[in-house]
Design a protein around this motif. Sequence first.
Motif, PDB file in Angstrom:
ATOM      1  N   PRO A 111      -9.680   5.186   4.047  1.00  0.00           N
ATOM      2  CA  PRO A 111      -9.009   5.186   5.301  1.00  0.00           C
ATOM      3  C   PRO A 111      -9.506   3.595   5.489  1.00  0.00           C
ATOM      4  O   PRO A 111      -8.573   2.553   5.985  1.00  0.00           O
ATOM      5  CB  PRO A 111      -8.120   5.551   6.407  1.00  0.00           C
ATOM      6  CG  PRO A 111      -8.676   7.036   5.983  1.00  0.00           C
ATOM      7  CD  PRO A 111      -9.259   7.389   4.519  1.00  0.00           C
ATOM      8  N   ARG A 112     -10.597   3.250   5.765  1.00  0.00           N
ATOM      9  CA  ARG A 112     -11.650   2.613   6.499  1.00  0.00           C
ATOM     10  C   ARG A 112     -11.320   1.485   4.431  1.00  0.00           C
ATOM     11  O   ARG A 112     -11.315   0.118   5.357  1.00  0.00           O
ATOM     12  CB  ARG A 112     -13.061   3.053   6.209  1.00  0.00           C
ATOM     13  CG  ARG A 112     -14.034   1.358   6.529  1.00  0.00           C
ATOM     14  CD  ARG A 112     -13.243   0.913   8.047  1.00  0.00           C
ATOM     15  NE  ARG A 112     -14.080   1.466   9.063  1.00  0.00           N
ATOM     16  CZ  ARG A 112     -13.555   0.780   9.916  1.00  0.00           C
ATOM     17  NH1 ARG A 112     -12.971  -0.100  10.628  1.00  0.00           N
ATOM     18  NH2 ARG A 112     -14.447   1.580  11.254  1.00  0.00           N
ATOM     19  N   GLU A 113     -11.223   2.277   3.621  1.00  0.00           N
ATOM     20  CA  GLU A 113     -11.354   1.604   2.602  1.00  0.00           C
ATOM     21  C   GLU A 113     -10.021   0.781   2.259  1.00  0.00           C
ATOM     22  O   GLU A 113      -9.801  -1.402   1.975  1.00  0.00           O
ATOM     23  CB  GLU A 113     -11.605   1.824   0.987  1.00  0.00           C
ATOM     24  CG  GLU A 113     -13.235   1.879   0.934  1.00  0.00           C
ATOM     25  CD  GLU A 113     -12.990   3.287  -0.183  1.00  0.00           C
ATOM     26  OE1 GLU A 113     -14.351   2.873  -0.363  1.00  0.00           O
ATOM     27  OE2 GLU A 113     -12.860   3.647  -0.391  1.00  0.00           O
ATOM     28  N   SER A 114      -8.196   1.089   2.539  1.00  0.00           N
ATOM     29  CA  SER A 114      -7.430   0.486   2.788  1.00  0.00           C
ATOM     30  C   SER A 114      -7.632  -0.455   4.324  1.00  0.00           C
ATOM     31  O   SER A 114      -6.701  -1.739   3.731  1.00  0.00           O
ATOM     32  CB  SER A 114      -6.859   1.947   3.542  1.00  0.00           C
ATOM     33  OG  SER A 114      -6.641   2.577   2.594  1.00  0.00           O
ATOM     34  N   GLU A 115      -8.160  -0.548   5.437  1.00  0.00           N
ATOM     35  CA  GLU A 115      -8.242  -1.423   5.966  1.00  0.00           C
ATOM     36  C   GLU A 115      -8.808  -2.656   5.572  1.00  0.00           C
ATOM     37  O   GLU A 115      -8.582  -3.964   6.310  1.00  0.00           O
ATOM     38  CB  GLU A 115      -8.752  -0.845   7.218  1.00  0.00           C
ATOM     39  CG  GLU A 115      -8.584  -1.256   9.128  1.00  0.00           C
ATOM     40  CD  GLU A 115      -9.435  -0.653   9.770  1.00  0.00           C
ATOM     41  OE1 GLU A 115      -8.783  -0.845  11.136  1.00  0.00           O
ATOM     42  OE2 GLU A 115      -9.942   0.566  10.232  1.00  0.00           O
ATOM     43  N   LEU A 147      -9.630  -3.541   2.586  1.00  0.00           N
ATOM     44  CA  LEU A 147      -8.748  -4.593   1.742  1.00  0.00           C
ATOM     45  C   LEU A 147      -7.605  -5.382   2.678  1.00  0.00           C
ATOM     46  O   LEU A 147      -6.761  -6.137   2.060  1.00  0.00           O
ATOM     47  CB  LEU A 147      -7.598  -3.192   0.977  1.00  0.00           C
ATOM     48  CG  LEU A 147      -6.992  -4.100  -0.701  1.00  0.00           C
ATOM     49  CD1 LEU A 147      -7.279  -4.422  -1.277  1.00  0.00           C
ATOM     50  CD2 LEU A 147      -5.856  -2.322  -1.096  1.00  0.00           C
ATOM     51  N   ALA A 148      -6.183  -4.648   3.841  1.00  0.00           N
ATOM     52  CA  ALA A 148      -5.797  -5.194   4.148  1.00  0.00           C
ATOM     53  C   ALA A 148      -6.272  -6.667   4.808  1.00  0.00           C
ATOM     54  O   ALA A 148      -5.646  -7.591   5.185  1.00  0.00           O
ATOM     55  CB  ALA A 148      -5.437  -4.193   5.459  1.00  0.00           C
ATOM     56  N   LEU A 149      -7.429  -7.199   5.477  1.00  0.00           N
ATOM     57  CA  LEU A 149      -8.326  -7.603   5.892  1.00  0.00           C
ATOM     58  C   LEU A 149      -8.356  -8.606   4.829  1.00  0.00           C
ATOM     59  O   LEU A 149      -8.343  -9.373   5.149  1.00  0.00           O
ATOM     60  CB  LEU A 149      -9.238  -7.288   6.801  1.00  0.00           C
ATOM     61  CG  LEU A 149      -9.374  -6.516   8.142  1.00  0.00           C
ATOM     62  CD1 LEU A 149     -10.099  -5.815   8.283  1.00  0.00           C
ATOM     63  CD2 LEU A 149      -7.951  -7.626   8.720  1.00  0.00           C
ATOM     64  N   MET A 150      -8.697  -8.241   3.526  1.00  0.00           N
ATOM     65  CA  MET A 150      -9.350  -9.175   2.606  1.00  0.00           C
ATOM     66  C   MET A 150      -7.844 -10.186   2.222  1.00  0.00           C
ATOM     67  O   MET A 150      -7.279 -11.086   1.849  1.00  0.00           O
ATOM     68  CB  MET A 150      -9.223  -8.726   1.360  1.00  0.00           C
ATOM     69  CG  MET A 150     -11.111  -7.908   1.504  1.00  0.00           C
ATOM     70  SD  MET A 150     -11.655  -6.590   0.334  1.00  0.00           S
ATOM     71  CE  MET A 150     -11.381  -7.704  -1.075  1.00  0.00           C
ATOM     72  N   ALA A 151      -6.863  -9.349   2.406  1.00  0.00           N
ATOM     73  CA  ALA A 151      -5.616  -9.314   1.770  1.00  0.00           C
ATOM     74  C   ALA A 151      -5.039 -10.440   2.245  1.00  0.00           C
ATOM     75  O   ALA A 151      -4.248 -11.540   2.670  1.00  0.00           O
ATOM     76  CB  ALA A 151      -4.404  -8.748   1.306  1.00  0.00           C
ATOM     77  N   GLY A 152      -5.450 -10.256   4.506  1.00  0.00           N
ATOM     78  CA  GLY A 152      -4.626 -11.276   4.576  1.00  0.00           C
ATOM     79  C   GLY A 152      -6.240 -13.168   5.073  1.00  0.00           C
ATOM     80  O   GLY A 152      -5.757 -13.495   5.805  1.00  0.00           O
ATOM     81  N   GLY A 153      -6.583 -12.770   4.273  1.00  0.00           N
ATOM     82  CA  GLY A 153      -8.023 -13.835   4.187  1.00  0.00           C
ATOM     83  C   GLY A 153      -9.070 -14.148   4.822  1.00  0.00           C
ATOM     84  O   GLY A 153      -9.438 -15.466   5.168  1.00  0.00           O
ATOM     85  N   LEU A 177       0.893  -0.649   0.221  1.00  0.00           N
ATOM     86  CA  LEU A 177       0.105   0.452  -0.001  1.00  0.00           C
ATOM     87  C   LEU A 177       1.400   1.229   0.526  1.00  0.00           C
ATOM     88  O   LEU A 177       0.847   2.158  -0.496  1.00  0.00           O
ATOM     89  CB  LEU A 177      -1.099   0.146   1.138  1.00  0.00           C
ATOM     90  CG  LEU A 177      -2.051  -1.172   1.366  1.00  0.00           C
ATOM     91  CD1 LEU A 177      -2.958  -1.290   2.622  1.00  0.00           C
ATOM     92  CD2 LEU A 177      -3.441  -0.712  -0.024  1.00  0.00           C
ATOM     93  N   ALA A 178       1.904   1.404   0.856  1.00  0.00           N
ATOM     94  CA  ALA A 178       2.616   2.680   0.684  1.00  0.00           C
ATOM     95  C   ALA A 178       3.510   2.375  -0.151  1.00  0.00           C
ATOM     96  O   ALA A 178       4.354   3.587  -0.561  1.00  0.00           O
ATOM     97  CB  ALA A 178       4.076   2.331   1.954  1.00  0.00           C
TER      98      ALA A 178
END
Length: 217
Positions: free
Chosen positions: A155-159, A161-167, A141-142
């Motif tokens: 910011p919420r969508e990035s959050e 997305l990170a959780l999605m990527a974590g499965g 992301l960075a």
Amino acid sequence: MRVVLAEDSVLLREGLVRLLEETGAEVCAAVGDGTELLAAVAEHRPDLLITDVRMPPSHRDEGLKAALEVRATYPGMAVLVLSQYVELTYATELLAGASSGGGVGYLLKDRVARFADFADAIGRVAGGATVIDPEVVSALLANRGAADPITSLTPRESEVLALMAGGRTNAAIAKHLVVSAGAVEKHISSIFAKLGLAATGDDHRRVLAVLAYMQQR
């Protein structure tokens, strides 16, 4: 769950064996290099392979190469790769073949010290999910340019997305963020729209699609 473990550090290997046994896993073999890894997988056909990226003799990417060979030879076998540092190239190579079936994961070794996180990750990878270390996701992301559509995410969508990527499933994301399932679905729809990706109900494929898009930029 039957596991083959490959780690060249004897102390860490023994520690990982104990941690795996605490999760209820059966460690079929614990080896120290890529050649032994391939032989152990061929002999035991485990449910899950866990390997370090860097293995003898060069201590560069022998473990990753062996893991990729395992993925090609046994498409349904789950593979979890451990790394000392965030190495995006290695993560990309591993995830590129994730669509062949079976769970796949990329975790930093620091995550192993957090038993709950480690146990959760191996369980999800063995169950067929894609699990990516949160620090790897943060680095992805960075590493975006100002013109990149990823920067348009809230910011919420990035959050999310990170959780999605974590499965994580939609239900798990909703529980983690303490929001409704409907709110999560709206965030995910917005993410796909902003990234120009077609939404899908398959968590495995959607994670791969988002990461593939991010790493092509």
